[in-house]
Design a protein around this motif. Structure first.
Motif, PDB file in Angstrom:
ATOM      1  N   LYS A 208       0.831  -1.205   0.000  1.00 32.50           N
ATOM      2  CA  LYS A 208       0.000   0.000   0.000  1.00 32.50           C
ATOM      3  C   LYS A 208       0.865   1.254   0.000  1.00 32.50           C
ATOM      4  CE  LYS A 208      -3.919  -2.057   2.496  1.00 32.50           C
ATOM      5  NZ  LYS A 208      -4.649  -2.077   3.800  1.00 32.50           N
ATOM      6  N   ARG A 209       2.087   1.110   0.520  1.00 30.18           N
ATOM      7  CA  ARG A 209       2.995   2.260   0.618  1.00 30.18           C
ATOM      8  C   ARG A 209       4.010   2.293  -0.509  1.00 30.18           C
ATOM      9  NH1 ARG A 209       5.352   3.217   6.525  1.00 30.18           N
ATOM     10  NH2 ARG A 209       5.899   5.114   5.402  1.00 30.18           N
ATOM     11  N   PHE A 210       4.542   1.131  -0.857  1.00 29.08           N
ATOM     12  CA  PHE A 210       5.608   1.080  -1.856  1.00 29.08           C
ATOM     13  C   PHE A 210       5.342  -0.055  -2.847  1.00 29.08           C
ATOM     14  CE2 PHE A 210       7.841   2.352   2.153  1.00 29.08           C
ATOM     15  CZ  PHE A 210       8.016   3.693   1.815  1.00 29.08           C
ATOM     16  N   ASP A 211       5.686   0.181  -4.093  1.00 31.59           N
ATOM     17  CA  ASP A 211       5.598  -0.849  -5.120  1.00 31.59           C
ATOM     18  C   ASP A 211       6.963  -1.512  -5.226  1.00 31.59           C
ATOM     19  OD1 ASP A 211       4.950  -2.471  -7.204  1.00 31.59           O
ATOM     20  OD2 ASP A 211       4.949  -0.895  -8.729  1.00 31.59           O
ATOM     21  N   VAL A 212       7.131  -2.630  -4.529  1.00 35.06           N
ATOM     22  CA  VAL A 212       8.402  -3.346  -4.509  1.00 35.06           C
ATOM     23  C   VAL A 212       8.159  -4.808  -4.857  1.00 35.06           C
ATOM     24  CG1 VAL A 212       9.417  -1.810  -2.792  1.00 35.06           C
ATOM     25  CG2 VAL A 212       8.226  -3.870  -2.042  1.00 35.06           C
TER      26      VAL A 212
END
Length: 264
Positions: A208-212
């Motif tokens: 939800k915070r980072f696309d990793v």
């Protein structure tokens, strides 16, 4: 025994392989779907000289060779990052040979059967793919694993590949806190954690915070490879072989479209 009964134990893994090979769940699933349709219609046959698993992958590759150009959508290739473009330029057979042996655990001899190649050619193809993958720079890794020995093994493998381990977490909350302190370039996560919390939920909150890129490492692959969405592109089954983890890490970083280079 029916065709479905013979193939059922292997279908989750050929889907996993197809996704890793193509770097995309939809594209990978399309290949598997067409292969199964060809078998059901009698257009392709499982070789009686191969084990059912080897024969299934052999049919899958026959489909790749005959219909791949139609199934792969390269229209958005120029919009992808340099790593993704370079990977898709690697000859498909090099990608296949590498993944068959390192990710799927086939022997070079079995991979040669699947690819209709000589074992020596398979070794050459593996080397070509690995050279391209190793050319990528290292990144920072978050490990979510509650078993100390396994966590230490994974950390050692990650460092051996030149990556930096920013944190190891044993619970959902620890994982989320670790990401709040430092953004990872890769997440390796178990699905069942020490306090009863879920690695899957932790990953969902992280995404939800980072696309990793994310790799799940679990003793319960059937909980993730259900045929229902969402399913992971990269999944390693415990107990794992070191080369399997290394291959999955390389592929996850190489395929992920937003992967950014980070200093080790």
């Amino acid at each position: 025994m029916s065709l479905l009964a013979r193939l059922a134990p292997h279908l989750p893994y050929v889907r996993r392989y197809a996704r890793a090979l193509t770097g995309d769940q939809t594209t990978g699933d399309n290949y598997v779907r067409v292969a199964l349709e060809a078998l059901a219609a009698g257009e392709r046959q499982l070789s009686p000289d191969m084990t059912p698993r080897v024969a299934l992958y052999h049919v899958f590759h026959a489909i790749w060779a005959s219909t791949g150009a139609q199934l792969e959508d390269t229209s958005g290739l120029e919009a992808q990052d340099d790593a993704s473009r370079r990977l898709m330029r690697i000859a498909p057979r090099s990608r296949q040979a590498f993944l068959l042996t390192a990710l799927e655990g086939f022997t070079p001899s079995e991979a040669a059967q699947i690819l209709d190649a000589d074992p020596s050619e398979v070794e050459r193809l593996i080397g070509e793919a690995q050279s391209d993958i190793d050319a990528e720079l290292a990144t920072e890794v978050l490990i979510i694993e509650d078993e100390a020995i396994i966590s230490a093994d994974i950390e050692s493998l990650v460092r051996e590949l030149g990556h930096t381990v920013t944190a190891t977490a044993t619970t959902h909350d620890e994982a989320v806190d670790a990401v709040a302190r430092q953004r990872p370039g890769l997440v390796l996560a178990d699905i069942q954690l020490a306090d009863g919390s879920s690695g899957i939920d932790a990953v969902k909150d992280i995404l939800k915070r980072f696309d990793v890129p994310v790799i799940f490492i679990t003793a319960f692959p059937e909980r993730l490879l259900t045929g229902e969405r969402p399913e992971p592109t990269f999944l390693i089954t415990k107990p794992f072989q070191p080369e399997t983890v290394k291959a999955a890490i390389s592929q996850a970083l190489f395929f992920h479209p937003t992967r950014r280079r980070q200093a080790a």
